[in-house]
Design a protein around this motif. Structure first.
Motif, PDB file in Angstrom:
ATOM      1  N   SER A 216     -19.188  63.334  66.120  1.00  0.00           N
ATOM      2  CA  SER A 216     -18.731  62.438  67.201  1.00  0.00           C
ATOM      3  C   SER A 216     -19.901  62.033  68.101  1.00  0.00           C
ATOM      4  O   SER A 216     -19.989  60.877  68.542  1.00  0.00           O
ATOM      5  CB  SER A 216     -17.610  63.092  68.029  1.00  0.00           C
ATOM      6  OG  SER A 216     -18.124  64.104  68.870  1.00  0.00           O
ATOM      7  N   ARG A 219     -21.899  59.474  66.210  1.00  0.00           N
ATOM      8  CA  ARG A 219     -21.199  58.182  66.191  1.00  0.00           C
ATOM      9  C   ARG A 219     -21.377  57.472  67.523  1.00  0.00           C
ATOM     10  O   ARG A 219     -21.586  56.255  67.567  1.00  0.00           O
ATOM     11  CB  ARG A 219     -19.703  58.386  65.894  1.00  0.00           C
ATOM     12  CG  ARG A 219     -19.424  58.639  64.424  1.00  0.00           C
ATOM     13  CD  ARG A 219     -17.918  58.592  64.126  1.00  0.00           C
ATOM     14  NE  ARG A 219     -17.616  59.454  62.992  1.00  0.00           N
ATOM     15  CZ  ARG A 219     -16.995  60.621  63.065  1.00  0.00           C
ATOM     16  NH1 ARG A 219     -16.625  61.108  64.246  1.00  0.00           N
ATOM     17  NH2 ARG A 219     -16.758  61.328  61.974  1.00  0.00           N
ATOM     18  N   TYR A 240     -22.866  61.561  55.101  1.00  0.00           N
ATOM     19  CA  TYR A 240     -21.704  61.075  54.354  1.00  0.00           C
ATOM     20  C   TYR A 240     -21.995  60.896  52.866  1.00  0.00           C
ATOM     21  O   TYR A 240     -21.125  61.120  52.032  1.00  0.00           O
ATOM     22  CB  TYR A 240     -21.236  59.719  54.907  1.00  0.00           C
ATOM     23  CG  TYR A 240     -20.623  59.780  56.286  1.00  0.00           C
ATOM     24  CD1 TYR A 240     -19.721  60.785  56.641  1.00  0.00           C
ATOM     25  CD2 TYR A 240     -20.930  58.809  57.251  1.00  0.00           C
ATOM     26  CE1 TYR A 240     -19.164  60.828  57.908  1.00  0.00           C
ATOM     27  CE2 TYR A 240     -20.367  58.844  58.516  1.00  0.00           C
ATOM     28  CZ  TYR A 240     -19.481  59.856  58.851  1.00  0.00           C
ATOM     29  OH  TYR A 240     -18.931  59.896  60.095  1.00  0.00           O
ATOM     30  N   ASP A 253     -17.202  61.198  53.522  1.00  0.00           N
ATOM     31  CA  ASP A 253     -16.241  60.173  53.919  1.00  0.00           C
ATOM     32  C   ASP A 253     -16.870  58.802  53.723  1.00  0.00           C
ATOM     33  O   ASP A 253     -17.577  58.290  54.575  1.00  0.00           O
ATOM     34  CB  ASP A 253     -15.818  60.381  55.380  1.00  0.00           C
ATOM     35  CG  ASP A 253     -14.491  59.689  55.649  1.00  0.00           C
ATOM     36  OD1 ASP A 253     -14.250  58.632  55.038  1.00  0.00           O
ATOM     37  OD2 ASP A 253     -13.703  60.202  56.451  1.00  0.00           O
ATOM     38  N   ASP A 256     -16.039  56.019  56.264  1.00  0.00           N
ATOM     39  CA  ASP A 256     -16.837  56.088  57.496  1.00  0.00           C
ATOM     40  C   ASP A 256     -18.236  55.530  57.276  1.00  0.00           C
ATOM     41  O   ASP A 256     -18.782  54.836  58.131  1.00  0.00           O
ATOM     42  CB  ASP A 256     -16.933  57.539  57.998  1.00  0.00           C
ATOM     43  CG  ASP A 256     -15.681  57.982  58.743  1.00  0.00           C
ATOM     44  OD1 ASP A 256     -14.820  57.116  58.972  1.00  0.00           O
ATOM     45  OD2 ASP A 256     -15.558  59.164  59.072  1.00  0.00           O
ATOM     46  N   LYS A 259     -17.995  51.720  57.104  1.00  0.00           N
ATOM     47  CA  LYS A 259     -17.724  51.163  58.436  1.00  0.00           C
ATOM     48  C   LYS A 259     -19.016  51.128  59.260  1.00  0.00           C
ATOM     49  O   LYS A 259     -19.302  50.176  59.982  1.00  0.00           O
ATOM     50  CB  LYS A 259     -16.667  52.040  59.130  1.00  0.00           C
ATOM     51  CG  LYS A 259     -16.140  51.487  60.441  1.00  0.00           C
ATOM     52  CD  LYS A 259     -15.062  52.413  60.982  1.00  0.00           C
ATOM     53  CE  LYS A 259     -14.668  52.034  62.404  1.00  0.00           C
ATOM     54  NZ  LYS A 259     -13.741  53.027  62.986  1.00  0.00           N
TER      55      LYS A 259
END
Length: 566
Positions: A216, A219, A240, A253, A256, A259
């Motif tokens: 987090s 990100r 990832y 992921d 993710d 994105k």
């Protein structure tokens, strides 16, 4: 003119450009870098590396990224020295004998001094990473661990300071917050990957990273459009698309990652770094042809840094492996053996391995001969500050049997190495690719049964059983997969050379049990694999994957009881 604690003069006020101007210029340099203008990026930074903490830090970071791609000792040493110089520049801007955690109202840092703390901590973090890269021996792990710990303490204090001083502002504050997000995020994510016994060696006893919190923070940093956004994005993409496969249970992921990539691919449509990660995302989804096209685009996008090409060649080699197009895979292994300095022993081993997958009567490219190539593998062993990469050691061990006058062939060397890089996870969404691999394994098994028994027979049968189990698991044939893994485990006392097979069979069996909801059995097997086997090939990689599986189950009670979150 002020000075630091060692009496070194701070930069001359009359010649120094403002913090904001430094940040703007460094942002331009990062933009050039992401657009494949690598030399221009360094040229923009170089004139101010001795007077600006940010120019010094970003310049050294670009060299570090280059070193991590070349894996050449000279590049790693140069990056380390440059990062050390950058740390000295940052030190000149720091406040003398100041504690961020001090509650004294008199202790007020200027904006520049706060940035200096973040840059100094980042230099320490990068230097630790380079220390590990340069030499994996225990002394350097400890040295690196000390740098890591000092860096962590600064980030921890900075994080608390920023949280408690909400009135802090100014046009450059988001760059500071981005720096702290990167540091806190990198620590939590990275330490969450490490098995507790390695953390203890790094003098991090009593700590474990909080993976979700780390992600987090990264990100937040990635979407802040600050100077550290690039680092946050690249670390997330690495996690990832690589770390979760090579050091984890293969559950990166991809959504993710895609994105995260989207805005950067729009802004840098020919950016080699982003084309590479886009290719890797397609590879993980099982879209091998799309991945091949993106890796080829990545090679065409720039010619300045051949190291990017080598990263793409490596992935292209595996893409053609998944499709069982052995000659194309051989072609990329050959290119790597000629151009890349990372591990010639590994590349020559892979060349030999691909040739050994071809029918005996088929012509070999370039007149190469797999037996001769296998025999050459040990001669290319490299020592990076006294240490060989674990995959290289594995390749050398496997090639040893070709020393004999009439060598016993390795049954499926390509598929065995594919397992080491968790490649069977890549094809699980493509039934036809798994079916092809299973056909290759059944054929190898038949050949083994037809040949006379020798000292390698049990090991070779167990290699095939382990890999068959993975294919059967991909196909949803859970009972057949379980039988394969159990066959390897029950052969433990008969295995002569490939001792890595038993802990890995237990790991794969436990992952199968996790999927089937048989949690208690999975935990027992993971604990056995973790504690009962030592000093086998690729041990640390297996231990990382065991730790990832236990973390997923949150079942490693002995270690979690004694740890606290960062």
């Amino acid at each position: 003119m002020s000075s630091n604690g060692k009496g070194t003069p701070a930069p001359d006020e009359s010649t120094r450009i403002t913090l904001q101007a430094c940040l703007e210029e460094c942002m331009e340099a990062v933009d050039l870098f992401l657009n494949n203008h690598f030399s221009e990026s360094l040229d923009k930074l170089r004139p101010r590396v001795n007077e600006s903490m940010y120019h010094a830090l970003i310049y050294a970071t670009v060299l570090e990224m280059q070193a991590m791609m070349t894996f050449q000792h000279d590049d790693i040493a140069r990056a380390g020295n440059t990062m050390k110089s950058a740390q000295e520049v940052c030190q000149r801007f720091r406040r003398k004998s100041f504690s961020l955690s001090s509650k004294s109202s008199g202790d007020v840092l200027t904006e520049e001094q706060l940035h200096a703390e973040a840059c100094y901590a980042e230099c320490l973090l990068h230097r630790a990473a380079l220390t590990f890269l340069q030499d994996e021996n225990m002394v350097n792990f400890i040295k690196g661990g000390i740098k890591v710990r000092n860096s962590y303490l600064i980030y921890k204090d900075l994080h608390a300071f920023i949280q408690s001083h909400s009135s802090l502002g100014g046009p450059n504050h988001f760059h500071l917050e981005g720096g702290v997000s990167f540091g806190i995020g990198a620590f939590n994510l990275t330490l969450s990957l490490f098995p507790p016994r390695i953390l203890r060696l790094l003098e991090f006893a009593g700590f474990s990273g909080d993976k979700d919190y780390g992600l987090s923070q990264l990100r937040d940093g990635a979407t802040s459009f600050s100077l550290r956004s690039m680092l946050c994005v690249l670390l997330l993409l690495c996690h990832y698309t690589f770390l979760s496969f090579i050091l984890g249970t293969g559950e990166g992921d991809v959504a993710d990652a895609e994105k995260l990539l989207k805005p950067f691919l729009v802004r840098y449509p020919r950016g080699a770094i982003f084309l590479f990660f886009a290719g890797r995302a397609e590879e993980i989804k099982g879209n091998i042809d799309e991945a091949v096209a993106l890796f080829e685009d990545g090679c065409r996008a720039q010619q300045a840094w051949k190291q990017f090409h080598h990263m793409c060649y490596w992935e292209l080699m595996w893409c053609f492996t998944y499709k069982r197009i052995w000659k194309m895979a051989y072609f990329y292994a050959d290119l790597l053996s000629q151009e890349s300095r990372w591990s010639k022993a590994m590349y020559v081993y892979m060349k030999a391995a691909y040739l050994s997958m071809l029918p005996q009567e088929e012509d070999r490219p370039f007149g190469d001969n797999e037996v001769e190539l296998f025999r050459q593998v040990p001669s290319f062993k490299q020592k990076i500050a006294g240490k060989s990469p674990p995959t290289e050691k594995f390749a050398i061990r496997k090639a040893r049997r070709y020393k004999a006058g009439s060598p016993v062939r390795l049954p499926v060397p390509v598929l065995e190495m594919m397992y080491m890089w968790n490649g069977f996870t890549m094809i699980r969404k493509r039934p036809e690719l798994t079916k092809g691999m299973l056909e290759t394994l059944v054929e190898a098994e038949r050949t083994l049964q037809d040949n006379p028994v020798n000292e390698y027979t049990v090991d070779d049968r167990c290699v095939i059983q382990l890999l068959k189990g993975l294919c059967l698991k991909n196909q949803g044939q859970t009972q057949a997969a379980e039988d394969c893994f159990n066959k390897v485990y029950s052969s433990e006392k008969k295995i002569k050379f490939d001792h890595y097979l038993v802990p890995n069979a237990l790991l794969e069996l436990s992952l199968l049990y996790i999927d089937l909801g048989r949690r208690e059995q999975a935990v027992k097997l993971l604990q056995k694999a973790k504690n009962s086997y030592k000093e086998y090939s690729m041990e640390s990689r297996t231990q990382f994957r065991i730790h990832a599986a236990l973390s997923k189950l949150q079942a490693d009670t002995n270690d979690t009881d004694e740890s606290t979150e960062l």
